[in-house]
Design a protein around this motif. Sequence first.
Motif, PDB file in Angstrom:
ATOM      1  N   MET A  71      27.755  45.922  63.718  1.00 35.32           N
ATOM      2  CA  MET A  71      26.544  45.615  62.975  1.00 35.32           C
ATOM      3  C   MET A  71      25.679  44.593  63.714  1.00 35.32           C
ATOM      4  O   MET A  71      24.452  44.581  63.579  1.00 35.32           O
ATOM      5  CB  MET A  71      26.894  45.112  61.570  1.00 35.32           C
ATOM      6  N   ALA A  72      26.332  43.731  64.502  1.00 35.50           N
ATOM      7  CA  ALA A  72      25.565  42.821  65.353  1.00 35.50           C
ATOM      8  C   ALA A  72      24.783  43.607  66.398  1.00 35.50           C
ATOM      9  O   ALA A  72      23.635  43.276  66.721  1.00 35.50           O
ATOM     10  CB  ALA A  72      26.499  41.822  66.027  1.00 35.50           C
ATOM     11  N   ALA A  73      25.400  44.682  66.930  1.00 34.25           N
ATOM     12  CA  ALA A  73      24.691  45.529  67.897  1.00 34.25           C
ATOM     13  C   ALA A  73      23.495  46.216  67.249  1.00 34.25           C
ATOM     14  O   ALA A  73      22.403  46.285  67.840  1.00 34.25           O
ATOM     15  CB  ALA A  73      25.660  46.562  68.481  1.00 34.25           C
ATOM     16  N   LEU A  74      23.674  46.738  66.033  1.00 32.47           N
ATOM     17  CA  LEU A  74      22.542  47.356  65.328  1.00 32.47           C
ATOM     18  C   LEU A  74      21.475  46.306  65.005  1.00 32.47           C
ATOM     19  O   LEU A  74      20.280  46.607  65.020  1.00 32.47           O
ATOM     20  CB  LEU A  74      23.030  48.032  64.049  1.00 32.47           C
ATOM     21  N   SER A  75      21.909  45.091  64.720  1.00 34.16           N
ATOM     22  CA  SER A  75      20.949  44.013  64.458  1.00 34.16           C
ATOM     23  C   SER A  75      20.124  43.701  65.697  1.00 34.16           C
ATOM     24  O   SER A  75      18.929  43.381  65.600  1.00 34.16           O
ATOM     25  CB  SER A  75      21.689  42.751  63.986  1.00 34.16           C
ATOM     26  N   LEU A  76      20.752  43.787  66.869  1.00 34.54           N
ATOM     27  CA  LEU A  76      19.990  43.579  68.106  1.00 34.54           C
ATOM     28  C   LEU A  76      18.941  44.667  68.294  1.00 34.54           C
ATOM     29  O   LEU A  76      17.830  44.397  68.762  1.00 34.54           O
ATOM     30  CB  LEU A  76      20.934  43.551  69.299  1.00 34.54           C
ATOM     31  N   VAL A  77      19.293  45.900  67.958  1.00 27.26           N
ATOM     32  CA  VAL A  77      18.310  46.989  68.032  1.00 27.26           C
ATOM     33  C   VAL A  77      17.149  46.709  67.081  1.00 27.26           C
ATOM     34  O   VAL A  77      15.971  46.884  67.437  1.00 27.26           O
ATOM     35  CB  VAL A  77      18.968  48.340  67.707  1.00 27.26           C
TER      36      VAL A  77
END
Length: 575
Positions: free
Chosen positions: A262-268
């Motif tokens: 979810m941190a990766a999706l937050s970066l997107v």
Amino acid sequence: MTSIPNSAGAPRAPLFRLSSERIVLALLAVLILSVSVAPMLRLAQAALFDDGGLAIERLAKLFSRPQTGAAIWNTIHISLASTLVSVLVGTIFAVIMVQTDLSGKSALVFAFVLPLMIPPQVTAMAWIQALSPSGPVLGFLGLSMEAGTRHPLYSKTGIILLLGIYNAPLVYLAMQASLRRIPLDLAEAARAAGAGPGRVLLTVILPLARGGMMAAASLAFVSAIGNFGIQAMLGIPARVPTLITQIYQQINGLGPGALPNMAALSLVLTALTVAGVLLAARAGDRSDTRVDLGSRPLMLPLGRAGVVVAALLWGYLIVSLLLPLSALLQTSLVTAYGLPLTAETMTLKNYVSALFQQVSLRDAFVTSLWLTLFTMGFLMLASVFLGYFLTWRRGPLVRLLHFGSEAAYTLPGITLGVAMILLFLRPLPGVGVSIYGTPWIILAAYVAGFFALALRPVLSGYAQIDRALEEAAQVAGAGFLRRMRDVIWPLIAPTAIAAAVIVFMTAINEIQTSILLISSGTRTIGPMIIFLEEGGASTLAAAVGCLMILGVLALMLLSTALSRFLPKGVLPWQF
């Protein structure tokens, strides 16, 4: 602290003097680096790295999933399409308000800006109830549908339409400033050459305002990306995944184990936000007209068409504001959802329950109130001090602090929530205590997320202060804190108080960040609308929504009544 004696034996001044000014700057640095910069760095670290190094395999697996691709595409599509709707509506309204002689502008602007102050989850619920297939509105229009028919707003089109309407006031606020900078002589020259009002608008006014239009589009795009309330209330039932709803559902369903992905999706999500801001800034720079800021805008006469224009504008406001709010009020006054409002079905029990009987609601309101009041007071003080340094003591550290506060404000609320969880999930070093699941993590998120909101009006206030007064006090021997108290504060207080009011109205019903940070023992009032609606308590949720709107409206009216004590333009609905 050591001193070096001089030849006469008397001690010289210390090699380093720890002044109150440096102490205040150091405290601001600790604050912003802790609650703004550190969470963003922790978010990037969790997204891109695992214990074994760069998380290439995990990221490849995440972004190869069909649901991830669908969420990214839906986020981009919905945000761009809703931005077009917002720009169209907001620009038309701004042109009419700024460039024409229409009467009754103050009331129109107040009503147009009001939805922006209403929590998005309340707006979504009001529209859902207004356009319910078996609801009173469609029935009154003769458009009732059979029971069980899919709700017309539970679709991608419904999300786009509602986001577009919700963000239109943002476009208006940005566009009005740009339109007022267009000098009178340029428009009058076109009129003298025989151009009619329509041609002046298309060939002079709008081309000169295109930089402001791009900035307005950027605001609407960023707001649409991070608007959790509308995307959740419409997108989750419609099964239209977006990045923001996928992050929320995954963390709620899988817990802390989902945080790296979810941190990766937050970066997107953050990258899309930053891209929108940068593209708009570049387009705005290319279209910079460098006109005379002191010129008056041209007032195009409407003549007899003024009555028609006013009727159309009020008609839009009735449909976009009064209609959904009246449906929300009707739902709050009946004993069960779907019943018509009659003398037999009318009741106040939902309001009595919301105000006096529901312990969870009362506790959520109390928590929201003290968190908001503390945030408001703290940021009012901190923004006055940081504004001083940004205006008169700029340096590398001060610029870093400004960037940190602005970056945290730009982040979508759900991204800030993920970052706060990652940073504060483990016990704090040195004290061994975790603030995760407590009100303190929400407070840290509020301070980070609303710092720039409090700072911007304060910086505008500093721009109007003559520094000679502060320098004279310094020459007279007044220390930093005394100068701030006796010279700066009396001059900046009206702007700082207005900024605090805006922070209060924004934070009291906040949902974008707190939806991830609340726990069973710590809840705020904003997310309660979604919880009540999901639990089937639609009439109670409607009553809570009406109370929220009433509180926001009361604050807006109070601020308007006191506007004569505030600098012009500080309140966004002032005309």
